[in-house]
Scaffold this motif. Structure first.
Motif, PDB file in Angstrom:
ATOM      1  N   GLY A 192      40.779  41.590  32.910  1.00  0.00           N
ATOM      2  CA  GLY A 192      41.610  40.500  33.423  1.00  0.00           C
ATOM      3  C   GLY A 192      42.836  40.301  32.550  1.00  0.00           C
ATOM      4  O   GLY A 192      43.953  40.145  33.058  1.00  0.00           O
TER       5      GLY A 192
ATOM      6  N   GLN B 294      37.765  43.333  39.275  1.00  0.00           N
ATOM      7  CA  GLN B 294      38.403  42.030  39.234  1.00  0.00           C
ATOM      8  C   GLN B 294      37.691  41.072  40.182  1.00  0.00           C
ATOM      9  O   GLN B 294      36.939  41.491  41.057  1.00  0.00           O
ATOM     10  CB  GLN B 294      39.883  42.162  39.590  1.00  0.00           C
ATOM     11  CG  GLN B 294      40.668  42.893  38.528  1.00  0.00           C
ATOM     12  CD  GLN B 294      40.541  42.248  37.166  1.00  0.00           C
ATOM     13  OE1 GLN B 294      41.074  41.190  36.904  1.00  0.00           O
ATOM     14  NE2 GLN B 294      39.791  42.879  36.269  1.00  0.00           N
TER      15      GLN B 294
ATOM     16  N   GLY C 200      44.052  38.304  37.573  1.00  0.00           N
ATOM     17  CA  GLY C 200      43.651  38.746  36.245  1.00  0.00           C
ATOM     18  C   GLY C 200      43.213  37.580  35.382  1.00  0.00           C
ATOM     19  O   GLY C 200      42.156  37.621  34.754  1.00  0.00           O
TER      20      GLY C 200
ATOM     21  N   MET D  88      41.490  46.455  42.062  1.00  0.00           N
ATOM     22  CA  MET D  88      40.510  45.387  41.858  1.00  0.00           C
ATOM     23  C   MET D  88      39.100  45.918  41.938  1.00  0.00           C
ATOM     24  O   MET D  88      38.220  45.531  41.175  1.00  0.00           O
ATOM     25  CB  MET D  88      40.699  44.293  42.914  1.00  0.00           C
ATOM     26  CG  MET D  88      41.818  43.337  42.635  1.00  0.00           C
ATOM     27  SD  MET D  88      42.095  42.281  44.060  1.00  0.00           S
ATOM     28  CE  MET D  88      40.702  41.163  43.924  1.00  0.00           C
TER      29      MET D  88
ATOM     30  N   THR E 248      39.898  36.190  36.520  1.00  0.00           N
ATOM     31  CA  THR E 248      38.796  37.074  36.160  1.00  0.00           C
ATOM     32  C   THR E 248      38.487  36.925  34.675  1.00  0.00           C
ATOM     33  O   THR E 248      37.313  36.860  34.279  1.00  0.00           O
ATOM     34  CB  THR E 248      39.156  38.536  36.452  1.00  0.00           C
ATOM     35  OG1 THR E 248      39.616  38.627  37.774  1.00  0.00           O
ATOM     36  CG2 THR E 248      37.959  39.426  36.253  1.00  0.00           C
TER      37      THR E 248
END
Lengths: 631, 481
Positions: A312, A227, A282, A222, A285
């Motif tokens: 993402g 993210q 994901g 991340m 994001t």
């Protein structure tokens, strides 16, 4: 041997340009660093070609690194299909960016440093993707982090660049801390850090430990891949030179998180919890970044949010177990996103370093080549049929639909909506920059010019990638029949048939991304070509939503309030009170002033009178006699 | 026992030295200043030849004149160093002497006499010859201290040195008489056999007085007060001599006194030595920080160094003599190297160079001088891989092997404090504003000495392995067993 050369040629280039650049001169340094990277990319292409014809794997041992007690880490290069794809992406984009930088950085006096960092980054990234154990991967991971820090802060005279570099470093450290803990958990659970051993033993590890390890590893991913919650550094990282944004913050480094999860697929496949977490993160994001991208005005920031959003998408694909699909999107995204960044660099170059798209417009007449390149990039990103993004992004959306994992519906709807947003902000960028009446000053326009050959040729080559990489390689990545080519570089759980299932998704699912793209295009056309007063009307009518998006959902403000400011206050307190007053006061400063005052006072005993001296001698003798002889 | 003729053969180097000194004195008084070059050359050559003589012809252990005089590996080694460093001192002062007044010829002759005294001192085997030898080496030193007659500082320092030296001689004599009174013998090797059957308190009392007299010569605390004034007042070549040669002689006789006659009193004298070295290191390291005058600072630095050297005595283990000898040699070489630079600077500049601040900017105009001084300072401070590091290292190892961890820790801390003022030289030379813009070149002789010392200090490990030095030192150490 090729593998060895691929990894170490960039390092040699980095050392040569970094230490001997000034001696060799500008042209020779450029030639050396570019040709070494080019050689590396040719070898990578060769290896990739071999892989396409049949699964290849090899392990090349270099030398022992740590061999102490139970830990046994060596430097060795691992090659398999996954690595092969990463190699070709990293080295080809890196080579093009190197060449592009010759033109883009031509006015910069510190080019040697720049090229050295760039080559070093490439080396670290290659080390990351060829690693055969977690520790070496972590080395590459930190190496790319360091290179990213150095390159974001390349123009260190700019305070904003320094702040951005530091922010990138600090935010990444949060992720890296998780990653390191994850490595530790895996080491404790399996007794090894070597991938081969870990993957064999992971089945014997209990579910809870696997969940923890996966979540921690994903925390590292991340951070690197920006993210949600750890994404704040990526937009700021655009302070670095544009080639850096193209190479590091679009095509390669930020995809390290994707690579990590794919590489560790045998671990992640055993943790439904972590996979669902990845899907939700994901998808969130992708949606979040797309919404923020709608209203930004800095040309590079828009693309940066787009990158964040596309990452993402990739994570959703990973989460639903469609690893090949994620890697496919990584592959195509590298080309069209690098194209977009380098194209925007070309725009910025032409506009005398102007980055605000509100101050552009009508440029297609002045820089037609760049315009065409940006159009190709945009079409590929938004998923126009037959272009690269069409294959990979649609495959992600389909796999999100086809999945059975927890959260896949959430992801599917968000991704579909994000496709619309993507289309909208991408076309908005094109329309505001290249179309309509110009809003730039005459002064800037008179100087605007098409970029030199060293910049346009990489653009042209990348445009081929953006146009054809999806069409040419979709079978390799997506076809259920060709999954043998991936060998065991990616592990797929026996119950996981997602690659097959996406071919059976309903018609409307297959077509909905295209529909979204067209809607986005139409809305953008209405907003920015036909009814130009509409955007400002909307933003004044809905100031709350506009400001919320414009200020990136207030993430920076929130973090400043929750983390940064309290930590600064604690730090200040510890610095001023604890460090300066207590440690320095009683430690170094206190002792040194004590010594000096003793020194001064004892010097006064040395009066210069001979009878004082004689007295001191006798006193001394008396002391010796009483202390050591009589008693 | 050997007869008179053989005794004369054994003592031949000292005899040659005495005859040379006296003949040169004659030549000097007839030809005055014209003879300065001749006298310098002859005394240098004599000392050089004698030092090599010690290197080549050295005996296991042999007594002369019915035990007044002893010749063994330790004394041979000490004489080798003493003759060699005296010879170097003469070269180092040559340039300075040429510009001196008509009595300049006395300088090398005084050095010769003092060296003779030191040579006899390290070979003394009884309390009377010891006393006489100490006086013989001290008297020329008093004169040397006042050698810069026109300078009131120099005269003052000579007088102080003389008065305090007389006091210390008195202490030494009193101690000797006590020991003689309680044991009935003056021969060092016989005393050790008689101590056990004599009055212990009386002997320790005498030992304390005797030690006070000798410790005065190495200027260790609390008998150090003369050193800063004398070092500062005397002419620089004299200071250079003071800081190196007599220390060697005094350390050797200290070793001999402690380990030969008072072998059985280790528990008493090791306490005294610990106190002396402890306080020397502390005072030398701390007080030097406040000093601004270069030579005064070197005086405190030498006090601290003597503390380190004697620290290895406090273990009471004869094999630790080795680390003392290594320490002394490295200290002397670094000292000579440093003074060769300082004398060179003082010879070549009109302005007086007395304070550390006068060295500011030396690195700009005279990088080779500045680098040399920096190297010696780093060596004094004990920075690896320079020789000074190994000097301290061997001492610490001796202490740790004997379990004196506390002392070693303390000495380590003190040497960190001491590093401050050594490194201040470097700071002043390299980073302060340029005060002196004149370019200084090395004169040939000083340059040669400096480069030899430089190589020795820089490549000590290498020097140690290719030269017979280590072998000589271990032989000298074994002489007392």
């Amino acid at each position: 041997m090729e593998l060895f050369l691929i990894v170490f040629l960039p390092l040699i280039g980095s050392i040569i340009t970094g230490f001997f650049g000034k001696i060799l001169g500008l042209r020779l340094s450029h030639f050396i660093s570019c040709s070494l990277i080019l050689a590396s990319s040719i070898f990578s292409a060769y290896l990739f070609y071999m892989t396409l014809n049949g699964y290849q794997t090899s392990n090349q041992f270099l030398f022992d690194w740590i061999n102490s007690g139970a830990i046994d880490a060596s430097w060795s290069l691992k090659f398999d299909t996954l690595t092969s794809v990463m190699l070709v992406v990293v080295t080809s984009v890196s080579a093009l960016v190197h060449i592009y930088s010759i033109g883009y950085m031509s006015h910069d006096p510190y080019q040697y440093r720049f090229f050295s960092y760039l080559s070093f980054f490439t080396f670290a990234m290659l080390m990351l993707v060829t690693s055969d154990n977690l520790l070496q991967l972590f080395f590459g991971w930190e190496g790319v982090g360091l290179a990213s820090y150095l390159l974001i802060g390349f123009w260190y005279e700019k305070p904003s660049a320094n702040a951005a570099a530091m922010k990138a470093f600090v935010v990444n450290r949060v992720g890296d801390f998780g990653f390191l803990l994850g490595i530790a958990v895996i080491y404790i659970a399996t007794g090894s850090i070597s991938f081969d051993v870990i993957f064999q033993k992971i089945n014997n590890v209990n579910q809870f430990t696997i969940n923890i390890a996966c979540l921690l590893l994903f925390m590292g991913a991340m951070g690197k891949s920006a993210q949600l919650f750890l994404h704040t550094w990526l937009p700021d990282a655009m302070e670095g030179p544009t080639p850096v944004s193209a190479l590091i913050h679009a095509a390669t480094m930020v995809t390290a998180g994707i690579f990590l999860v794919a590489r560790c697929s045998p671990i992640f496949e055993n943790s439904d919890l972590a996979l669902s977490f990845i899907i939700i993160t994901g998808a969130s994001t992708a949606f979040f970044a797309a919404t923020v991208g709608l209203v930004q005005n800095d040309i590079k920031r828009i693309i940066a949010y787009s990158t964040c959003s596309q990452l993402g998408y990739m994570f959703v694909a990973l989460g639903v177990g469609a690893y090949q699909v994620a890697i496919f999107h990584l592959f195509t995204h590298a080309f069209f996103k690098a194209l977009l960044f380098l194209g925007s660099g070309s725009v910025i170059h032409a506009m005398s370093d102007e980055q605000d798209i509100q101050k552009m417009g009508g440029l297609y007449k002045i820089i037609p080549f760049t315009w065409i390149m940006m159009l190709i990039g945009t079409l590929a990103l938004t998923g126009a049929p037959l272009l690269s993004g069409y294959y990979s992004k649609d495959a992600i959306i389909e796999s999100a639909f086809a999945s059975h994992a927890f959260g896949h519906e959430y992801a599917f709807y968000l991704l579909v909506f994000s496709a619309l947003l993507t289309s909208f902000y991408s076309w908005r960028l094109i329309f505001l920059t290249f179309h309509g009446k110009t809003r730039a000053s005459q002064d800037v326009l008179s100087k605007a010019h098409e970029s030199p050959l060293s910049m346009t040729i990489p653009l042209l080559l990348l445009s081929f990638g953006a146009l054809f990489s999806g069409y040419l390689f979709s079978d390799f990545f997506l076809s259920y029949e060709l999954k043998e080519l991936w060998g065991n570089s990616i592990y797929i759980h026996p119950d996981n048939h997602i690659l097959e299932e996406i071919h059976h998704s309903p018609f409307w699912v297959k077509k909905i991304p295209l529909v979204m793209m067209i809607i986005g295009f139409i809305v953008a056309t209405v907003f920015y070509l036909l009814l130009k007063s509409l955007p400002s009307f909307l933003s004044s009518k809905l100031p709350f939503i506009y400001n919320f998006l414009y200020n990136k959902w207030y993430f920076d403000e929130l973090y400043n309030f929750i983390f940064v400011n309290p930590l600064k206050r604690i730090g200040n307190f510890l610095w001023l009170f604890f460090d300066k007053k207590i440690i320095d006061g009683f430690g170094p400063d206190g002792i040194s002033s004590l010594v000096i005052s003793i020194s001064r006072n004892v010097s006064k005993i040395q009066t210069g009178y001979v009878y004082h001296y004689a007295f001191a001698m006798l006193i001394g003798l008396g002391f010796l006699l009483i202390r050591f002889v009589v008693y | 026992m050997v007869d008179l003729f053989e005794s004369l053969i054994i003592i031949a180097p000292e005899l040659i030295l005495a005859i040379t000194a006296m003949s040169l004195l004659m030549i000097g008084s007839f030809y005055q200043k014209k003879s300065i070059n001749l006298i310098n050359t002859l005394s240098f050559l004599t000392l050089l030849i004698l030092s090599f003589n010690e290197l080549i012809f050295n005996n296991i252990q042999i007594f002369a004149f019915n035990g007044f005089f002893i010749e063994d590996k330790l004394s041979s080694f000490a004489k080798f160093i003493i003759f060699l460093t005296s010879a170097l001192s003469i070269i180092m002062s040559a340039n300075w002497l040429r510009n001196y007044d008509k009595t300049a010829f006395e300088f090398p002759i005084l050095i010769l006499f003092s060296t003779l005294g030191m040579a006899l001192m390290v070979s003394a085997n009884d309390l009377v010859s010891l006393y006489l030898a100490i006086e013989l080496q001290s008297l020329p030193l008093y004169v040397l201290a006042t050698f810069n007659r026109n300078d009131s500082f120099s005269s003052e320092s000579g007088v102080k040195y003389f008065i305090l030296g007389a006091l210390s001689s008195g202490l030494l004599l009193y101690g000797s008489s006590l020991i003689y009174g309680f044991t009935g013998t003056i021969f060092l090797n016989e005393i050790s056999q008689l101590t056990l059957s004599s009055n212990q308190l009386g002997i320790t009392f005498g030992l304390a007085f005797l030690l006070a007299g000798i410790v005065f010569k190495i200027s260790a605390v609390p008998f150090h007060m003369w050193a800063p004034d004398v070092y500062q007042g005397a002419a620089t070549p004299v200071t250079s001599f003071f800081a190196s040669v007599p220390k060697m002689a005094a350390i050797i006789i200290l070793i001999r006194i402690l380990y030969v006659p008072f072998d059985n009193f280790i528990s008493s004298w090791s306490q005294i030595i610990i106190f002396v070295s402890f306080s020397s290191i502390l005072l030398g390291s701390v007080v030097a920080i406040w000093q601004k005058n270069i030579k005064r600072l070197i005086a405190y630095s030498s006090i601290a160094h003597m503390g380190f050297a004697t620290l290895a005595l406090s273990t009471g283990n004869k094999s630790d003599i080795e680390s003392i000898l290594v320490y002394m040699i490295i200290y002397i070489v670094a000292n000579i190297g440093f003074f060769s630079c300082l004398i060179n600077i003082q010879n070549k500049t009109e302005k007086n160079i007395n304070n550390i601040s006068d060295l500011a900017g030396l690195s700009v105009n005279n990088p080779s001088l500045a680098i040399s001084i920096a190297l010696y300072m780093f060596s004094f401070a004990g920075i690896p891989p320079l020789a000074g590091f190994f000097a301290k290292y061997y001492v610490f190892i001796s202490l740790i092997n004997e379990g004196l961890i506390f002392l070693a820790t303390f000495a380590l801390i003190a040497s960190v404090i001491g590093a401050f003022y050594y490194i201040r030289f470097v700071k002043v030379m390299f980073f302060d504003e340029v005060a002196n813009t004149k370019k200084i070149t090395f004169s040939r002789s000083l340059g040669l000495i400096n480069s030899i010392c430089f190589i020795f200090i820089l490549g000590f490990i290498f020097v140690q392995s290719v030269t017979p030095l280590a072998n000589m030192i271990s032989n000298a150490t074994l002489a007392l067993n």
